[in-house]
Design an enzyme around this catalytic site. Structure first.
Site, PDB file in Angstrom:
ATOM      1  N   TYR A 279     -11.553   4.114  15.250  1.00  0.00           N
ATOM      2  CA  TYR A 279     -11.644   2.790  15.881  1.00  0.00           C
ATOM      3  C   TYR A 279     -12.318   3.008  17.235  1.00  0.00           C
ATOM      4  O   TYR A 279     -11.757   3.705  18.090  1.00  0.00           O
ATOM      5  CB  TYR A 279     -10.254   2.180  16.091  1.00  0.00           C
ATOM      6  CG  TYR A 279      -9.549   1.755  14.818  1.00  0.00           C
ATOM      7  CD1 TYR A 279      -8.898   2.668  13.991  1.00  0.00           C
ATOM      8  CD2 TYR A 279      -9.530   0.407  14.434  1.00  0.00           C
ATOM      9  CE1 TYR A 279      -8.246   2.271  12.831  1.00  0.00           C
ATOM     10  CE2 TYR A 279      -8.883  -0.008  13.272  1.00  0.00           C
ATOM     11  CZ  TYR A 279      -8.244   0.933  12.480  1.00  0.00           C
ATOM     12  OH  TYR A 279      -7.607   0.527  11.331  1.00  0.00           O
TER      13      TYR A 279
ATOM     14  N   LYS B  20      -3.539  -5.309   8.494  1.00  0.00           N
ATOM     15  CA  LYS B  20      -2.231  -5.823   8.096  1.00  0.00           C
ATOM     16  C   LYS B  20      -2.264  -6.914   7.008  1.00  0.00           C
ATOM     17  O   LYS B  20      -1.235  -7.189   6.378  1.00  0.00           O
ATOM     18  CB  LYS B  20      -1.502  -6.408   9.323  1.00  0.00           C
ATOM     19  CG  LYS B  20      -1.015  -5.355  10.284  1.00  0.00           C
ATOM     20  CD  LYS B  20       0.219  -4.641   9.757  1.00  0.00           C
ATOM     21  CE  LYS B  20       0.486  -3.330  10.433  1.00  0.00           C
ATOM     22  NZ  LYS B  20       0.158  -2.148   9.674  1.00  0.00           N
TER      23      LYS B  20
ATOM     24  N   PRO C  98      -8.548  -8.518  11.245  1.00  0.00           N
ATOM     25  CA  PRO C  98      -8.393  -7.317  10.425  1.00  0.00           C
ATOM     26  C   PRO C  98      -8.126  -6.012  11.185  1.00  0.00           C
ATOM     27  O   PRO C  98      -7.798  -5.004  10.558  1.00  0.00           O
ATOM     28  CB  PRO C  98      -9.733  -7.214   9.676  1.00  0.00           C
ATOM     29  CG  PRO C  98     -10.700  -7.946  10.530  1.00  0.00           C
ATOM     30  CD  PRO C  98      -9.928  -9.030  11.206  1.00  0.00           C
TER      31      PRO C  98
HETATM   32  P1  FAD Z   1      -6.400 -13.664  -1.494  1.00  0.00           P
HETATM   33  O1  FAD Z   1      -6.777 -12.261  -1.679  1.00  0.00           O
HETATM   34  O2  FAD Z   1      -7.295 -14.551  -0.703  1.00  0.00           O
HETATM   35  O3  FAD Z   1      -6.211 -14.276  -2.959  1.00  0.00           O
HETATM   36  C1  FAD Z   1      -6.098 -15.661  -3.191  1.00  0.00           C
HETATM   37  C2  FAD Z   1      -6.636 -15.954  -4.574  1.00  0.00           C
HETATM   38  O4  FAD Z   1      -6.448 -17.342  -4.853  1.00  0.00           O
HETATM   39  C3  FAD Z   1      -8.129 -15.689  -4.700  1.00  0.00           C
HETATM   40  O5  FAD Z   1      -8.386 -14.905  -5.827  1.00  0.00           O
HETATM   41  C4  FAD Z   1      -8.741 -17.077  -4.810  1.00  0.00           C
HETATM   42  O6  FAD Z   1      -9.938 -17.086  -5.585  1.00  0.00           O
HETATM   43  C5  FAD Z   1      -7.620 -17.843  -5.463  1.00  0.00           C
HETATM   44  N1  FAD Z   1      -7.669 -19.292  -5.250  1.00  0.00           N
HETATM   45  C6  FAD Z   1      -8.051 -19.967  -4.131  1.00  0.00           C
HETATM   46  N2  FAD Z   1      -7.959 -21.292  -4.339  1.00  0.00           N
HETATM   47  C7  FAD Z   1      -7.495 -21.456  -5.591  1.00  0.00           C
HETATM   48  C8  FAD Z   1      -7.205 -22.595  -6.391  1.00  0.00           C
HETATM   49  N3  FAD Z   1      -7.374 -23.845  -5.906  1.00  0.00           N
HETATM   50  N4  FAD Z   1      -6.747 -22.423  -7.640  1.00  0.00           N
HETATM   51  C9  FAD Z   1      -6.573 -21.166  -8.146  1.00  0.00           C
HETATM   52  N5  FAD Z   1      -6.863 -20.052  -7.447  1.00  0.00           N
HETATM   53  C10 FAD Z   1      -7.300 -20.189  -6.177  1.00  0.00           C
HETATM   54  N6  FAD Z   1      -7.455  -7.387   5.521  1.00  0.00           N
HETATM   55  C11 FAD Z   1      -7.367  -6.172   6.010  1.00  0.00           C
HETATM   56  O7  FAD Z   1      -6.251  -5.687   6.235  1.00  0.00           O
HETATM   57  N7  FAD Z   1      -8.529  -5.447   6.244  1.00  0.00           N
HETATM   58  C12 FAD Z   1      -9.793  -5.958   5.949  1.00  0.00           C
HETATM   59  O8  FAD Z   1     -10.799  -5.296   6.129  1.00  0.00           O
HETATM   60  C13 FAD Z   1      -9.893  -7.237   5.426  1.00  0.00           C
HETATM   61  N8  FAD Z   1     -11.105  -7.791   5.116  1.00  0.00           N
HETATM   62  C14 FAD Z   1     -11.142  -9.069   4.626  1.00  0.00           C
HETATM   63  C15 FAD Z   1     -12.371  -9.676   4.313  1.00  0.00           C
HETATM   64  C16 FAD Z   1     -12.432 -10.993   3.850  1.00  0.00           C
HETATM   65  C17 FAD Z   1     -13.764 -11.636   3.514  1.00  0.00           C
HETATM   66  C18 FAD Z   1     -11.230 -11.721   3.697  1.00  0.00           C
HETATM   67  C19 FAD Z   1     -11.266 -13.170   3.211  1.00  0.00           C
HETATM   68  C20 FAD Z   1     -10.012 -11.114   3.980  1.00  0.00           C
HETATM   69  C21 FAD Z   1      -9.959  -9.782   4.445  1.00  0.00           C
HETATM   70  N9  FAD Z   1      -8.735  -9.163   4.742  1.00  0.00           N
HETATM   71  C22 FAD Z   1      -8.672  -7.921   5.232  1.00  0.00           C
HETATM   72  C23 FAD Z   1      -7.480  -9.787   4.505  1.00  0.00           C
HETATM   73  C24 FAD Z   1      -6.887  -9.378   3.169  1.00  0.00           C
HETATM   74  O9  FAD Z   1      -7.902  -9.111   2.263  1.00  0.00           O
HETATM   75  C25 FAD Z   1      -5.993 -10.515   2.728  1.00  0.00           C
HETATM   76  O10 FAD Z   1      -4.931 -10.589   3.661  1.00  0.00           O
HETATM   77  C26 FAD Z   1      -5.466 -10.400   1.312  1.00  0.00           C
HETATM   78  O11 FAD Z   1      -6.522 -10.585   0.400  1.00  0.00           O
HETATM   79  C27 FAD Z   1      -4.372 -11.427   1.059  1.00  0.00           C
HETATM   80  O12 FAD Z   1      -4.072 -11.491  -0.311  1.00  0.00           O
HETATM   81  P2  FAD Z   1      -3.670 -12.866  -0.981  1.00  0.00           P
HETATM   82  O13 FAD Z   1      -3.401 -12.547  -2.401  1.00  0.00           O
HETATM   83  O14 FAD Z   1      -2.631 -13.531  -0.167  1.00  0.00           O
HETATM   84  O15 FAD Z   1      -4.943 -13.806  -0.839  1.00  0.00           O
HETATM   85  C1  DHB Z   2     -10.396  -1.162   6.782  1.00  0.00           C
HETATM   86  C2  DHB Z   2     -10.171  -2.438   7.190  1.00  0.00           C
HETATM   87  C3  DHB Z   2      -9.434  -2.663   8.318  1.00  0.00           C
HETATM   88  O1  DHB Z   2      -9.192  -3.917   8.711  1.00  0.00           O
HETATM   89  C4  DHB Z   2      -8.926  -1.622   9.076  1.00  0.00           C
HETATM   90  O2  DHB Z   2      -8.227  -1.878  10.200  1.00  0.00           O
HETATM   91  C5  DHB Z   2      -9.149  -0.342   8.652  1.00  0.00           C
HETATM   92  C6  DHB Z   2      -9.889  -0.109   7.496  1.00  0.00           C
HETATM   93  C7  DHB Z   2     -11.193  -0.918   5.559  1.00  0.00           C
HETATM   94  O3  DHB Z   2     -11.699  -1.894   4.984  1.00  0.00           O
HETATM   95  O4  DHB Z   2     -11.342   0.231   5.158  1.00  0.00           O
END
Ligand code: FAD
Ligand code: DHB
Length: 402
Positions: free
Chosen positions: A204, A299, A295
């Site tokens: 980082y 978490k 991010p």
């Molecule tokens: P999601 O993964 O968002 O899953 C929700 C699902 O519901 C999706 O598949 C979606 O298509 C579906 N959905 C939405 N609306 C509807 C509907 N109306 N009907 C049916 N299905 C629906 N966290 C980190 O810790 N590090 C990272 O680097 C990081 N990068 C990220 C990058 C992006 C672009 C995003 C958006 C998030 C990122 N996050 C990251 C956060 C992490 O990925 C999320 O916290 C995690 O995906 C949460 O999981 P979830 O299942 O709650 O939601």
């Molecule tokens: C990654 C994403 C993060 O948000 C982080 O703090 C460390 C690693 C990753 O996508 O690998």
């Protein structure tokens, strides 16, 4: 129109919805998962990569940890880089042996989808116009269109696992929810590169040009991020410009960054958000549907897994033993942990990113904090225990049923 009944209607096949489906299956509870996107899309989406030790344990106990154990990389520390010097935070040493696993969210999702298909349990992709109705009554109804036909799914409980932009949270009357929110004047541009990582543990980096992060997906694939302005377009970032920024921001004495072909790139905005309570009658929100963190603390995915662990216990109590205690305590149990992660994510984000509107006083505060966490065992321990993740017991609200 077809009409069916299940015990738990799960909206969304991200990590939260898929893991909940797996835990329900293992306890003999019927559930149907409805997902808006295609399987290909869900399995290709690149997001988080750091699993807390507690997340690893949950996946293992849920019977989906086998490939993670084989292919994941255990990390026992991270580096913080500033003034072109790498400082090591020995997380495992500082947390009585806890560590994190580098294993992509994409892989977690693939493993969960495969497990569900092997179990022959219902998971429908490409569901359109999903709506949740009848929350005032004992039997809520989820309506959706699938394969050109209208469907209705009656159930005991709806699990809103549909992410930040889903339909479940907006179904809750506005006056029944309190929302806390914070925006940030920066975003992350992330790349996946076909090149072995140039580091053994994540770096980082704080620099005068902005934040950068060197992460990885395997011993042959690197994942890297640079801070950009939130209104920037990916077209403004040809590969050469991305590598040039990474070299400058990650530069440290005696260390070289290796370049390779960029396989994927995208810009992710940043936001902190909490909606509470995480329950409205028989609708339970879990994961990004209820809260978002920037991010930097890694978490988001881990919080989604923690919510679902608590929710699964609550649903088992309700549906197999007729006890409502778990459902009644669900929101408070999750929110204590959610707010700890909110603070840690905000702390890591504001310590490491450049706010271009900030004065030089703000930068002096950042440097002082970086010096403190890299020289004081007390400060480094606080960072380490938050990064590897507190246990569910540590974040249980006072007075909660054990
Ligand atoms: P999601 O993964 O968002 O899953 C929700 C699902 O519901 C999706 O598949 C979606 O298509 C579906 N959905 C939405 N609306 C509807 C509907 N109306 N009907 C049916 N299905 C629906 N966290 C980190 O810790 N590090 C990272 O680097 C990081 N990068 C990220 C990058 C992006 C672009 C995003 C958006 C998030 C990122 N996050 C990251 C956060 C992490 O990925 C999320 O916290 C995690 O995906 C949460 O999981 P979830 O299942 O709650 O939601
Ligand atoms: C990654 C994403 C993060 O948000 C982080 O703090 C460390 C690693 C990753 O996508 O690998």
């Amino acid at each position: 129109m077809t009409s069916e009944r299940t015990q738990v209607a799960i909206i969304g096949a991200g990590p939260a919805g898929l893991l909940l489906g797996q835990l329900m299956h293992r306890h003999g509870i019927e559930a149907v998962i409805l997902e808006a996107r295609s399987r290909e899309y869900v399995e290709a989406r690149i997001r988080a990569g750091v699993l807390e030790q507690g997340t690893m344990e949950v996946l293992r106990e849920a019977g989906v940890g086998e490939r993670m154990e084989r292919e994941g990389l255990v990390h026992r520390g991270i580096y913080l880089c500033f003034d072109h010097v790498l400082h090591h935070i020995p997380m495992t040493e500082l947390t009585h042996g806890r560590s994190v696993m580098i294993y992509g969210q994409t892989e977690v999702v693939k493993d969960l989808i495969e497990a569900r298909q092997k179990a022959g349990a219902p998971l429908l992709f490409e569901c359109e116009d999903v709506t949740v109705e009848g929350l005032e009554h004992d039997e809520p109804v989820v309506r959706y269109r699938h394969g050109g036909a209208e469907h209705e799914l009656r159930c005991d409980i709806v699990a809103g696992c549909d992410g930040f932009h889903g339909v479940c949270r907006p179904t809750i009357p506005e006056d029944a929810l309190t929302v806390w929110e914070r925006g940030y004047p920066y975003a992350w541009l992330g790349i996946l590169a076909d090149v072995p990582p140039s580091t053994d543990e994540l770096i980082y980096a704080y620099s005068d040009r902005g934040f950068a992060l060197h992460s990885m997906r395997s011993l042959t694939r690197s994942r890297l991020y640079v801070q950009v302005d939130p209104d920037e377009e990916i077209a403004e970032w040809p590969d050469d410009r991305i590598w040039s920024e990474l070299h400058q921001r990650l530069a440290s004495d005696g260390w070289e960054l290796a370049e390779g072909p960029i396989l994927e790139k995208g810009i992710t905005p940043m936001r902190s958000f909490v909606a509470a309570p995480m329950r409205y009658r028989s609708l339970m929100l879990a994961g990004d549907a209820a809260h978002i963190v920037p991010p930097t603390g890694a978490k988001g995915l881990n919080l989604a897994v923690a919510d679902v662990t608590v929710l699964a216990d609550a649903l088992i109590g309700h549906l197999t033993a007729g006890s409502d205690t778990g459902l009644d305590e669900y929101s408070d149990r999750c929110l204590t942990r959610v707010w700890r992660a909110q603070h840690f994510s905000w702390f890591m984000t504001t310590m490491l990113h450049l706010d271009h509107s900030d004065d030089t006083y703000g930068r002096q505060l950042q440097r002082s904090q970086l010096r403190y966490v890299t020289t004081s065992t007390a400060a480094a321990t606080s960072l380490a225990e938050n990064y590897v993740g507190l246990t569910l017991e540590q974040t249980a609200p006072a007075g909660a049923t054990p």
